[in-house]
Design an enzyme around this catalytic site. Sequence first.
Site, PDB file in Angstrom:
ATOM      1  N   THR A   1       0.791  -1.225   0.000  1.00  0.00           N
ATOM      2  CA  THR A   1       0.000   0.000   0.000  1.00  0.00           C
ATOM      3  C   THR A   1       0.822   1.273   0.000  1.00  0.00           C
ATOM      4  O   THR A   1       0.265   2.349  -0.211  1.00  0.00           O
ATOM      5  CB  THR A   1      -0.938   0.029   1.231  1.00  0.00           C
ATOM      6  OG1 THR A   1      -0.145  -0.099   2.425  1.00  0.00           O
ATOM      7  CG2 THR A   1      -1.935  -1.118   1.182  1.00  0.00           C
ATOM      8  N   ALA A   2       2.120   1.188   0.245  1.00  0.00           N
ATOM      9  CA  ALA A   2       2.935   2.409   0.324  1.00  0.00           C
ATOM     10  C   ALA A   2       4.397   2.087   0.058  1.00  0.00           C
ATOM     11  O   ALA A   2       4.840   0.933   0.185  1.00  0.00           O
ATOM     12  CB  ALA A   2       2.790   3.065   1.701  1.00  0.00           C
TER      13      ALA A   2
ATOM     14  N   ASP B   1       9.734  -9.334   2.134  1.00  0.00           N
ATOM     15  CA  ASP B   1       9.500  -8.593   3.373  1.00  0.00           C
ATOM     16  C   ASP B   1       9.612  -9.520   4.582  1.00  0.00           C
ATOM     17  O   ASP B   1      10.231  -9.171   5.596  1.00  0.00           O
ATOM     18  CB  ASP B   1       8.140  -7.885   3.343  1.00  0.00           C
ATOM     19  CG  ASP B   1       6.973  -8.829   3.044  1.00  0.00           C
ATOM     20  OD1 ASP B   1       7.189  -9.912   2.472  1.00  0.00           O
ATOM     21  OD2 ASP B   1       5.826  -8.450   3.380  1.00  0.00           O
TER      22      ASP B   1
ATOM     23  N   TYR C   1      11.582 -22.494   3.761  1.00  0.00           N
ATOM     24  CA  TYR C   1      10.903 -22.885   2.534  1.00  0.00           C
ATOM     25  C   TYR C   1      11.831 -23.705   1.627  1.00  0.00           C
ATOM     26  O   TYR C   1      12.884 -23.200   1.213  1.00  0.00           O
ATOM     27  CB  TYR C   1      10.464 -21.644   1.755  1.00  0.00           C
ATOM     28  CG  TYR C   1       9.154 -21.024   2.170  1.00  0.00           C
ATOM     29  CD1 TYR C   1       8.681 -21.104   3.481  1.00  0.00           C
ATOM     30  CD2 TYR C   1       8.380 -20.331   1.240  1.00  0.00           C
ATOM     31  CE1 TYR C   1       7.483 -20.509   3.847  1.00  0.00           C
ATOM     32  CE2 TYR C   1       7.175 -19.729   1.594  1.00  0.00           C
ATOM     33  CZ  TYR C   1       6.738 -19.827   2.896  1.00  0.00           C
ATOM     34  OH  TYR C   1       5.552 -19.244   3.255  1.00  0.00           O
TER      35      TYR C   1
END
Length: 235
Positions: free
Chosen positions: A10-11, A88, A79
């Site tokens: 979002t930013a 992130d 993973y």
Amino acid sequence: MRLLVDVGNTAVKVALERSGNISVISAAHIPWQKIEEVLIAQVGGNEGLEPILHNAHLHQIPHYFASVSASLGALKCAYPEFKNLGIDRWLTVVASYHLFPNKACIIVDSGTATKVDVLGADGQHQGGWILPGLDMMIESLVANTQKVFSDSTTSFDTVLGTNTPNAVKNAALSATVALAKQAVEQIERVGDEVQLIYAGGYGELIQQHLDPSGIYFDDLVMQGLVFWRKYQQNV
């Protein structure tokens, strides 16, 4: 001086790093003449990133996109298909590993989505969970049900709701806190001391309702970028 760029869903956040000190700034106030390199963690789209890359090119400043790897020194990714782990999340694990060496960490990073990651004291990332963020939970519920609504004035809490906005917001927070508690319980079962780490726009709210003794960072991804770059330079 480095420019650190965190491209979220979002930013776009930017910060300056010099001698280990990180300061978040406005993208409009980047001192391009002093920047030596640009480090980027990208989860979201390119729209907010393009002007930064354009200026870096104009000033002939090298830029580097952080990436996930199977290992980073003694730190190991959970993973098997490590490239599928969000950068992130990986950078919050990288930062936690260096900030709290030889300590089991639980990272609760809550923004658009809530990510809970578990890091063993031995440097083994054990995996994690991804949950819709508080706002996304509420928006999805309200959009797909009749007579269920929320508002912008009701505060989040974990008590039982006595009106519909209370019930909706408190359920979202309670579900998030319960998920993080499950991670704490799993670590405590094996006898490890747990360091709780909070990040993201709702990190401090979750900290209040989960365990205030944990530590909130508003620049955890940025710190991860710095540590990630140190490894690349030492390879």
